[in-house]
Design an enzyme around this catalytic site. Sequence first.
Site, PDB file in Angstrom:
ATOM      1  N   LYS A 175       0.842  -1.203   0.000  1.00  0.00           N
ATOM      2  CA  LYS A 175       0.000   0.000   0.000  1.00  0.00           C
ATOM      3  C   LYS A 175       0.879   1.255   0.000  1.00  0.00           C
ATOM      4  CE  LYS A 175      -3.906  -2.216   2.207  1.00  0.00           C
ATOM      5  NZ  LYS A 175      -4.492  -2.705   3.452  1.00  0.00           N
ATOM      6  N   GLN A 202      -4.863  -1.330   9.688  1.00  0.00           N
ATOM      7  CA  GLN A 202      -4.803  -2.662   9.081  1.00  0.00           C
ATOM      8  C   GLN A 202      -5.418  -3.709  10.018  1.00  0.00           C
ATOM      9  OE1 GLN A 202      -3.466  -3.385   5.901  1.00  0.00           O
ATOM     10  NE2 GLN A 202      -4.331  -5.402   6.309  1.00  0.00           N
ATOM     11  N   ASP A 222     -11.376   2.995   4.247  1.00  0.00           N
ATOM     12  CA  ASP A 222     -11.779   1.581   4.178  1.00  0.00           C
ATOM     13  C   ASP A 222     -13.306   1.452   4.136  1.00  0.00           C
ATOM     14  OD1 ASP A 222      -9.993  -0.471   3.893  1.00  0.00           O
ATOM     15  OD2 ASP A 222      -9.451  -0.588   6.024  1.00  0.00           O
TER      16      ASP A 222
END
Length: 292
Positions: free
Chosen positions: A54, A98, A121
Amino acid sequence: MTATIIDGKAFAGRVRDRVGAHVARLKEEHGITPGLAVVLVGDDPASDVYVRSKGKMTKAVGMLSLEYRLKADVAQDEVLRLVGDLNANPEVHGILVQLPLPRHMEESRILAAIDPAKDVDGFHISNVGLLSTGQRAMVPCTPLGCLMMLRDHHGDLTGMDAVVIGRSNIVGKPMAQLLLGESCTVTIAHSRTRNLPEVVRRADIVVAAVGRPKMVTGDWIKPGATVIDVGINRTDNGLVGDVDFDSASQVAGAITPVPGGVGPMTIACLLANTVTACCRANGLAEPDGLTV
Ligand code: NDP
């Protein structure tokens, strides 16, 4: 019949190019650099690989990439404090914590602490609510990537029968909401669904998000249907999806492979969401085709 292969890797490259072009415009015309902060707690090797990749791709499209690595035994309050700092940091337009988090942390509390406007997200309860009421939301990256590929392949999805296998909060449910938003007739299947092959055989669009290697076989697929395989299963023979590609591709009209299908689209959509969040934060027009 042999299905058209929907090449997620190539598509993701085009999405990243569009993101990169928009980032360049934001810098040139407004002096703004979109920034993405990724928080990794613990040393899970798979998460480490995702976070690295990422960071690399964030920089490659010209955005600011911030990475925070915390020890597995860090106190939850410290993570919450960091999230609070990132919420207040004007250089940060997107925050991603994460998952999975270590067991001693309450995932829902940490996700709820992220400013919904920076929740790239799309897991914050406010964004879940906005999406399910058909309002402008931050949309979870994996379903967003699936929808982009479906729109690209079909154009208008109105009236199509869609079956989503899996009802998780991160894939199945938001995927179903997005398809509903496209005026599909949506069925959500799960582990308790009766006669699953029969249910799937009705579908013009099948999205498999289960986590069971090659569960969906060709005899479940209606001839000509489009099959989106979200599954990532590590087996002795390498990565495989939830769909048995060999048999399904003989019947389907179009299908995503694993690897090289949905996976690359997920990170591309994370970058797209960060640019979208940056534009919204600054009251600027959002780039075309990078969100719903
Ligand atoms: P979850 O484990 O959270 O959810 C799996 C879903 O599948 C559940 O709703 C479960 O039903 C359902 N299910 C399990 N077994 C069956 C069965 N035999 N028949 C029908 N339904 C079943 O998984 P995720 O949604 O997080 O992920 C799904 C897959 O997608 C995984 O392989 C994951 O690795 C992959 N993934 C890939 C991403 C990408 O970028 N390509 C991103 C995210 C996930 P129930 O609710 O009843 O238990």
